[in-house]
Motif scaffolding. Structure first.
Motif, PDB file in Angstrom:
ATOM      1  N   ARG A   1     -14.157   6.070   9.442  1.00  0.00           N
ATOM      2  CA  ARG A   1     -14.428   6.646   8.165  1.00  0.00           C
ATOM      3  C   ARG A   1     -13.797   8.122   8.229  1.00  0.00           C
ATOM      4  O   ARG A   1     -13.123   8.688   7.383  1.00  0.00           O
ATOM      5  CB  ARG A   1     -15.772   6.532   7.631  1.00  0.00           C
ATOM      6  CG  ARG A   1     -16.213   5.206   7.274  1.00  0.00           C
ATOM      7  CD  ARG A   1     -17.656   5.004   6.505  1.00  0.00           C
ATOM      8  NE  ARG A   1     -18.704   5.634   7.245  1.00  0.00           N
ATOM      9  CZ  ARG A   1     -19.262   4.899   8.085  1.00  0.00           C
ATOM     10  NH1 ARG A   1     -19.138   3.761   8.219  1.00  0.00           N
ATOM     11  NH2 ARG A   1     -20.397   5.446   8.619  1.00  0.00           N
ATOM     12  N   GLN A  19      -5.960  10.848   4.939  1.00  0.00           N
ATOM     13  CA  GLN A  19      -5.794  10.871   3.597  1.00  0.00           C
ATOM     14  C   GLN A  19      -5.320  12.354   3.051  1.00  0.00           C
ATOM     15  O   GLN A  19      -4.409  12.606   2.020  1.00  0.00           O
ATOM     16  CB  GLN A  19      -6.724   9.954   2.644  1.00  0.00           C
ATOM     17  CG  GLN A  19      -6.743   8.705   3.040  1.00  0.00           C
ATOM     18  CD  GLN A  19      -7.908   7.907   2.423  1.00  0.00           C
ATOM     19  OE1 GLN A  19      -8.746   8.555   1.867  1.00  0.00           O
ATOM     20  NE2 GLN A  19      -7.889   6.619   2.009  1.00  0.00           N
ATOM     21  N   GLY A  79     -10.499   9.659   6.339  1.00  0.00           N
ATOM     22  CA  GLY A  79     -10.329  10.806   5.427  1.00  0.00           C
ATOM     23  C   GLY A  79      -9.598  11.932   5.846  1.00  0.00           C
ATOM     24  O   GLY A  79      -8.660  12.393   4.944  1.00  0.00           O
TER      25      GLY A  79
END
Length: 123
Positions: free
Chosen positions: A40, A47, A44
């Protein structure tokens, strides 16, 4: 970076990021980090194009380190190939070419893992 505690490893990564105009997020690793949590975080970072500095990376369990190496390899391969998207933890993720992953390690302390060979090759 690798070296004793308090020698400026994390601060050096933060300053380098600042000089390049990058947003640097520092994560203090411990035994509660698992493969999914790391995935996760990596999604992030990819992105938004931020740099992630994983402090005391060798505090992660060896089995987690081995699995995380595959995620880092996917990011590095995507960057080298100039891909716009990569797959991380079963999801397609847009990858910003500015993303960076850094790890710091404090050797010789109790509870520290040895880095697997496949992970050493990535740094």
């Amino acid at each position: 970076p690798f070296g004793p505690a308090g020698t400026g490893k994390t601060e050096s990564v933060k300053m380098l990021g600042s000089l390049f105009g990058r947003f640097v997020l520092v994560f203090n690793c411990d035994e509660t980090f698992d493969f999914q949590a790391m995935g996760r975080i990596f999604r992030g970072l990819c992105q938004v194009g931020a740099w992630g500095c994983f402090d005391e990376f060798n505090r992660l369990e060896e089995r987690i380190l081995s699995a995380v190496s595959q995620q880092i390899l996917a990011i590095q391969t995507g960057l080298l190939r100039g891909e716009r998207q990569i797959e991380l933890v079963g999801r397609q993720v847009t990858i910003d070419p500015n993303v960076g992953i850094f790890v710091t390690m404090n050797p010789g302390y109790a509870g520290r893992s040895n880095l697997p060979d496949n992970l050493k090759q990535l740094f």
